[in-house]
Design a protein around this motif. Structure first.
Motif, mmCIF file in Angstrom:
data_model
loop_
_atom_site.group_PDB
_atom_site.id
_atom_site.type_symbol
_atom_site.label_atom_id
_atom_site.label_comp_id
_atom_site.label_asym_id
_atom_site.label_seq_id
_atom_site.Cartn_x
_atom_site.Cartn_y
_atom_site.Cartn_z
ATOM 1 N N GLY A 107 7.254 -5.206 51.520
ATOM 2 C CA GLY A 107 8.598 -5.749 51.533
ATOM 3 C C GLY A 107 8.636 -7.264 51.541
ATOM 4 N N MET A 108 7.498 -7.919 51.755
ATOM 5 C CA MET A 108 7.455 -9.378 51.860
ATOM 6 C C MET A 108 6.784 -10.060 50.677
ATOM 7 S SD MET A 108 6.607 -9.791 55.849
ATOM 8 C CE MET A 108 7.599 -8.936 57.055
ATOM 9 N N VAL A 109 6.326 -9.287 49.702
ATOM 10 C CA VAL A 109 5.760 -9.878 48.490
ATOM 11 C C VAL A 109 6.779 -9.699 47.367
ATOM 12 C CG1 VAL A 109 3.363 -9.501 49.187
ATOM 13 C CG2 VAL A 109 4.531 -7.763 47.848
ATOM 14 N N PRO A 110 6.642 -10.425 46.258
ATOM 15 C CA PRO A 110 7.605 -10.295 45.165
ATOM 16 C C PRO A 110 7.669 -8.871 44.618
ATOM 17 C CG PRO A 110 6.214 -12.207 44.824
ATOM 18 C CD PRO A 110 5.658 -11.485 45.989
ATOM 19 N N LYS A 111 8.859 -8.482 44.163
ATOM 20 C CA LYS A 111 9.064 -7.134 43.630
ATOM 21 C C LYS A 111 8.904 -7.161 42.117
ATOM 22 C CE LYS A 111 10.852 -6.584 47.784
ATOM 23 N NZ LYS A 111 10.644 -7.605 48.772
ATOM 24 N N ASN A 112 7.719 -7.492 41.633
ATOM 25 C CA ASN A 112 7.452 -7.552 40.196
ATOM 26 C C ASN A 112 5.967 -7.310 39.960
ATOM 27 O OD1 ASN A 112 6.316 -9.957 41.050
ATOM 28 N ND2 ASN A 112 7.978 -11.220 40.290
ATOM 29 N N ARG A 113 5.492 -7.640 38.761
ATOM 30 C CA ARG A 113 4.076 -7.430 38.442
ATOM 31 C C ARG A 113 3.162 -8.203 39.367
ATOM 32 N NH1 ARG A 113 4.256 -8.895 32.279
ATOM 33 N NH2 ARG A 113 6.491 -8.789 32.494
ATOM 34 N N LEU A 114 3.567 -9.411 39.709
ATOM 35 C CA LEU A 114 2.750 -10.232 40.597
ATOM 36 C C LEU A 114 2.602 -9.572 41.963
ATOM 37 C CD1 LEU A 114 1.253 -12.876 41.227
ATOM 38 C CD2 LEU A 114 3.450 -13.851 41.864
ATOM 39 N N GLY A 115 3.680 -9.015 42.489
ATOM 40 C CA GLY A 115 3.618 -8.344 43.781
ATOM 41 C C GLY A 115 2.694 -7.140 43.770
ATOM 42 N N ARG A 116 2.692 -6.401 42.666
ATOM 43 C CA ARG A 116 1.802 -5.245 42.569
ATOM 44 C C ARG A 116 0.340 -5.672 42.528
ATOM 45 N NH1 ARG A 116 6.287 -3.679 39.571
ATOM 46 N NH2 ARG A 116 5.424 -4.318 37.568
ATOM 47 N N VAL A 117 0.052 -6.803 41.895
ATOM 48 C CA VAL A 117 -1.322 -7.322 41.872
ATOM 49 C C VAL A 117 -1.720 -7.810 43.260
ATOM 50 C CG1 VAL A 117 -2.783 -9.164 40.949
ATOM 51 C CG2 VAL A 117 -1.278 -7.899 39.438
ATOM 52 N N LEU A 118 -0.789 -8.452 43.962
ATOM 53 C CA LEU A 118 -1.086 -8.953 45.303
ATOM 54 C C LEU A 118 -1.414 -7.807 46.258
ATOM 55 C CD1 LEU A 118 1.675 -11.668 45.758
ATOM 56 C CD2 LEU A 118 -0.706 -12.014 45.131
ATOM 57 N N THR A 120 -2.949 -5.143 45.688
ATOM 58 C CA THR A 120 -4.300 -4.592 45.506
ATOM 59 C C THR A 120 -5.332 -5.363 46.322
ATOM 60 O OG1 THR A 120 -4.744 -5.963 43.568
ATOM 61 C CG2 THR A 120 -3.768 -3.783 43.185
ATOM 62 N N LYS A 121 -4.976 -6.550 46.805
ATOM 63 C CA LYS A 121 -5.901 -7.360 47.596
ATOM 64 C C LYS A 121 -5.767 -7.094 49.091
ATOM 65 C CE LYS A 121 -4.545 -11.251 46.075
ATOM 66 N NZ LYS A 121 -4.441 -12.690 45.896
ATOM 67 N N LEU A 122 -4.898 -6.167 49.460
ATOM 68 C CA LEU A 122 -4.725 -5.795 50.867
ATOM 69 C C LEU A 122 -5.475 -4.506 51.139
ATOM 70 C CD1 LEU A 122 -3.342 -6.038 53.663
ATOM 71 C CD2 LEU A 122 -1.433 -4.779 52.696
ATOM 72 N N LYS A 123 -6.343 -4.528 52.139
ATOM 73 C CA LYS A 123 -7.118 -3.347 52.537
ATOM 74 C C LYS A 123 -6.796 -3.069 54.003
ATOM 75 C CE LYS A 123 -9.328 -4.228 48.671
ATOM 76 N NZ LYS A 123 -8.882 -3.632 47.439
ATOM 77 N N VAL A 124 -6.290 -1.877 54.305
ATOM 78 C CA VAL A 124 -5.876 -1.532 55.665
ATOM 79 C C VAL A 124 -6.670 -0.308 56.113
ATOM 80 C CG1 VAL A 124 -3.930 -0.982 57.158
ATOM 81 C CG2 VAL A 124 -3.558 -2.391 55.143
ATOM 82 N N TYR A 125 -7.230 -0.378 57.338
ATOM 83 C CA TYR A 125 -8.031 0.717 57.886
ATOM 84 C C TYR A 125 -7.569 1.018 59.300
ATOM 85 C CZ TYR A 125 -10.931 -0.432 53.931
ATOM 86 O OH TYR A 125 -11.358 -0.678 52.656
ATOM 87 N N LYS A 126 -7.587 2.314 59.651
ATOM 88 C CA LYS A 126 -7.072 2.669 60.970
ATOM 89 C C LYS A 126 -8.077 2.459 62.085
ATOM 90 C CE LYS A 126 -7.494 7.624 60.392
ATOM 91 N NZ LYS A 126 -6.787 8.860 60.512
ATOM 92 N N GLY A 127 -9.330 2.493 61.815
ATOM 93 C CA GLY A 127 -10.330 2.237 62.842
ATOM 94 C C GLY A 127 -10.768 0.784 62.840
ATOM 95 N N ASP A 128 -11.818 0.495 63.628
ATOM 96 C CA ASP A 128 -12.308 -0.884 63.662
ATOM 97 C C ASP A 128 -13.471 -1.103 62.697
ATOM 98 O OD1 ASP A 128 -14.102 0.642 65.006
ATOM 99 O OD2 ASP A 128 -14.316 -0.692 66.723
ATOM 100 N N GLN A 129 -13.793 -0.112 61.863
ATOM 101 C CA GLN A 129 -14.846 -0.240 60.864
ATOM 102 C C GLN A 129 -14.223 -0.418 59.482
ATOM 103 O OE1 GLN A 129 -18.109 -0.271 61.731
ATOM 104 N NE2 GLN A 129 -17.405 -0.107 63.849
ATOM 105 N N HIS A 130 -14.864 -1.250 58.637
ATOM 106 C CA HIS A 130 -14.410 -1.407 57.264
ATOM 107 C C HIS A 130 -15.631 -1.610 56.371
ATOM 108 C CE1 HIS A 130 -15.137 -5.781 57.173
ATOM 109 N NE2 HIS A 130 -14.766 -5.758 58.432
#
Length: 144
Positions: A107-118, A120-130
Motif C-alpha cells: 500500500g506504500m509503493v506506487p500502484k504501477n509497473r514500478l511498484g510491482r518491480v519494487l 519483488t525486492k521484498l523478502k518476508v519470513y516468519k521465522g528468524d532464519q532466511h
C-alpha cells in the motif's frame, strides 16, 4: 533545463535485514517502503528503481496498536457472487504472517509497473532464519 537522470548501478544494490520482533507494523512498513524505493539515497528519482533489497524476519512477532488485532479486517474477493471473505489480523497472523507486512508495504509503493518491480525486492519470513546470508545483508533496526 534538462532533467538530470542519475546512473542507477544495479550491481551495487545492498541487502538489508530487519527484525520485526516487537516493531509496530505501520512504522516498519514505511521504513521498508522507503528503502525499496531508494528514498534514503541521494540518487532518488521518482520514476526509477534505485532501491535496495529488504529481508524482514520474525514477521509473526510484528505488533499492531490499539484494537487492530481483533477489529481490523482484510477483505478478499474470489470473483464470484457472494465470494467476499473477511479475516482479522489475528487470523492472518495465525495462517500467513508474512502477508501482514507484504500488504502494508504494497500500500506504500506506487500502484504501477514500478511498484510491482519494487515488491519483488521484498523478502518476508516468519521465522528468524532466511536463505539470503550469501548476500551479506546489513542489519537495520526497525523504527519503534
Amino acid at each position: 533545463m534538462k532533467t538530470h537522470l542519475p546512473k542507477v548501478n544495479l550491481d551495487q544494490r545492498k541487502w538489508h535485514v530487519i527484525d520485526a520482533n516487537g516493531a509496530v507494523l505501520g512504522r516498519l512498513a514505511v521504513q521498508v517502503a522507503d528503502i525499496l524505493r531508494g528514498k534514503n539515497k541521494p540518487v532518488f528519482t521518482p520514476h526509477l528503481d534505485a532501491g535496495d533489497f529488504v529481508v524482514v524476519i520474525n514477521a509473526e512477532k510484528v505488533r499492531v496498536t490499539g484494537k487492530k488485532e481483533t477489529e481490523k479486517t482484510f477483505m478478499t474477493y474470489s470473483g464470484w457472487k457472494g465470494g467476499e471473505k473477511y479475516s482479522t489480523v489475528a487470523q492472518i497472523r495465525a495462517r500467513q504472517p508474512e502477508k501482514l507486512i507484504t500488504h502494508a508495504v504494497r500500500g506504500m509503493v506506487p500502484k504501477n509497473r514500478l511498484g510491482r518491480v519494487l515488491m519483488t525486492k521484498l523478502k518476508v519470513y516468519k521465522g528468524d532464519q532466511h536463505p539470503h546470508s550469501a548476500q551479506q545483508p546489513a542489519v537495520l533496526t526497525p523504527a519503534k
